[in-house]
Design a protein around this motif. Structure first.
Motif, PDB file in Angstrom:
ATOM      1  N   GLN B  38       0.831  -1.203   0.000  1.00 35.88           N
ATOM      2  CA  GLN B  38       0.000   0.000   0.000  1.00 35.88           C
ATOM      3  C   GLN B  38       0.870   1.259   0.000  1.00 35.88           C
ATOM      4  O   GLN B  38       0.578   2.227  -0.714  1.00 35.88           O
ATOM      5  CB  GLN B  38      -0.911  -0.017   1.246  1.00 35.88           C
ATOM      6  N   ALA B  41       2.259   1.744  -3.440  1.00 35.70           N
ATOM      7  CA  ALA B  41       1.208   2.254  -4.329  1.00 35.70           C
ATOM      8  C   ALA B  41       0.947   3.737  -4.066  1.00 35.70           C
ATOM      9  O   ALA B  41       0.868   4.541  -5.006  1.00 35.70           O
ATOM     10  CB  ALA B  41      -0.074   1.439  -4.140  1.00 35.70           C
ATOM     11  N   ASP B  42       0.833   4.115  -2.792  1.00 32.52           N
ATOM     12  CA  ASP B  42       0.574   5.509  -2.443  1.00 32.52           C
ATOM     13  C   ASP B  42       1.689   6.431  -2.953  1.00 32.52           C
ATOM     14  O   ASP B  42       1.416   7.498  -3.507  1.00 32.52           O
ATOM     15  CB  ASP B  42       0.465   5.664  -0.915  1.00 32.52           C
ATOM     16  N   VAL B  46      -0.601   5.289  -7.553  1.00 29.51           N
ATOM     17  CA  VAL B  46      -1.403   4.304  -8.288  1.00 29.51           C
ATOM     18  C   VAL B  46      -2.191   3.467  -7.282  1.00 29.51           C
ATOM     19  O   VAL B  46      -2.000   3.587  -6.070  1.00 29.51           O
ATOM     20  CB  VAL B  46      -0.518   3.367  -9.150  1.00 29.51           C
ATOM     21  N   THR B  47      -3.074   2.610  -7.796  1.00 27.33           N
ATOM     22  CA  THR B  47      -3.824   1.732  -6.904  1.00 27.33           C
ATOM     23  C   THR B  47      -2.979   0.497  -6.571  1.00 27.33           C
ATOM     24  O   THR B  47      -2.008   0.192  -7.259  1.00 27.33           O
ATOM     25  CB  THR B  47      -5.124   1.244  -7.569  1.00 27.33           C
ATOM     26  N   LYS B  48      -3.394  -0.177  -5.489  1.00 30.22           N
ATOM     27  CA  LYS B  48      -2.718  -1.406  -5.118  1.00 30.22           C
ATOM     28  C   LYS B  48      -2.862  -2.441  -6.247  1.00 30.22           C
ATOM     29  O   LYS B  48      -1.954  -3.241  -6.481  1.00 30.22           O
ATOM     30  CB  LYS B  48      -3.353  -1.947  -3.830  1.00 30.22           C
TER      31      LYS B  48
END
Lengths: 195, 195
Positions: B38, B41-42, B46-48
């Motif tokens: 996570q 991604a953060d 972007v998304t997980k």
């Protein structure tokens, strides 16, 4: 024993000691940031609430494990700096640091290298931020050139990390102490002290 | 370019590269076990799910970051062991390892010290488990005594960890390379090689 500021239930001091020993073992296996309060509770066979009785957060556990070590390092560095001769300063620091590494092999290795420790400790112990700088300053003297700075860094890092290395786990304390000191003196170009 | 076994969407190779660079930065700040998918991604914005498109689990990211480094270490160690003279073996290993440390300062320091890395890498790369032992064997020769074993451990640990230390971040690559080699040779009692 000194009077305590808050009453404690019987047996809690023992639980606190076991908790810190368990935390240290998990830190050395999973790193500080890879160890959760839940993992510590599970290993101890207690509830997370029982852990919270002693420590409000994992950073407090990290600090409690690190504190005696940092206090010792601060004392050794201060004592070393109080010597008049450079040679005596360096000998005092090396002997004290090697003693600490030999006495707490895994602990020093974990705390020298885990990025989670510095941050956890930084928040709470004001003196921790620059203790490595002060140790380096004793080894290098004022205004070091690059060669001196590199050597001092390699010496401290090498002693700290090698002390906890699996290849040396079978070496007894006296032999490890002796050979770490010999290696460190050779690295720093220091003669063996006369007694 | 070699043909790929699976088609990729345009730009994914670039995302993969950015993902690994971001992971490395977070690893060096939080440790491997303190870095979550996570968080990666953060940081990338972007998304997980986008991370999962490239890697099924964090261990795969750790492995992808570590793999080129481990491959290089394996190659250096093999090349070093192929020399006939002990002096040439040690020089080859030291030069190769110091080059790697100087070229990837933080990476080598994190991967030398974070307990999460060894475990993540152990699961997937069979050759990784004993690469440190093989490096040590080149430095010590067969059947080392305790003094030799301690010195070799301090040398490797010191070079790896000092290379990423904040105090040496301002030292340029050529100077760091030169002084790490000088320190390592002095530690191992090796003469400076003639050219």
């Amino acid at each position: 024993m000194a009077a305590r500021t808050a009453p404690r239930a019987p047996g809690t001091e023992d639980t606190r000691t076991r908790l810190l020993a368990t935390a240290l073992r998990l830190f050395s296996e999973h790193g500080v940031e890879g160890t959760s309060l839940q993992m510590i509770a599970d290993e101890l066979g207690v509830t997370k609430a029982a852990v919270y009785y002693h420590f409000r957060a994992k950073d407090e556990i990290t600090e409690a494990v690190a504190e005696p070590l940092l206090d010792t390092l601060a004392r050794i560095t201060e004592e070393a700096a109080a010597h008049r001769r450079r040679g005596a300063q360096i000998e005092h620091l090396l002997n004290g640091f090697v003693d600490l590494v030999v006495g707490h092999r895994v602990l020093v290795a974990v705390f020298s290298s885990d990025p989670g420790v510095a941050r956890a400790v930084e928040k709470t112990l004001h003196h921790a931020g620059n203790f490595k700088e002060r140790m380096l300053a004793v080894l290098t003297g004022p205004d070091p050139d690059v060669a001196t700075l590199v050597t001092a860094n390699v010496t401290l890092a090498g002693i700290a990390l090698a002390g906890g290395s699996p290849e040396l786990a079978g070496v007894d304390d006296d032999a490890l102490r002796e050979h770490l000191l010999i290696t460190a003196r050779r690295m720093l170009g220091r003669p063996r002290p006369r007694h």
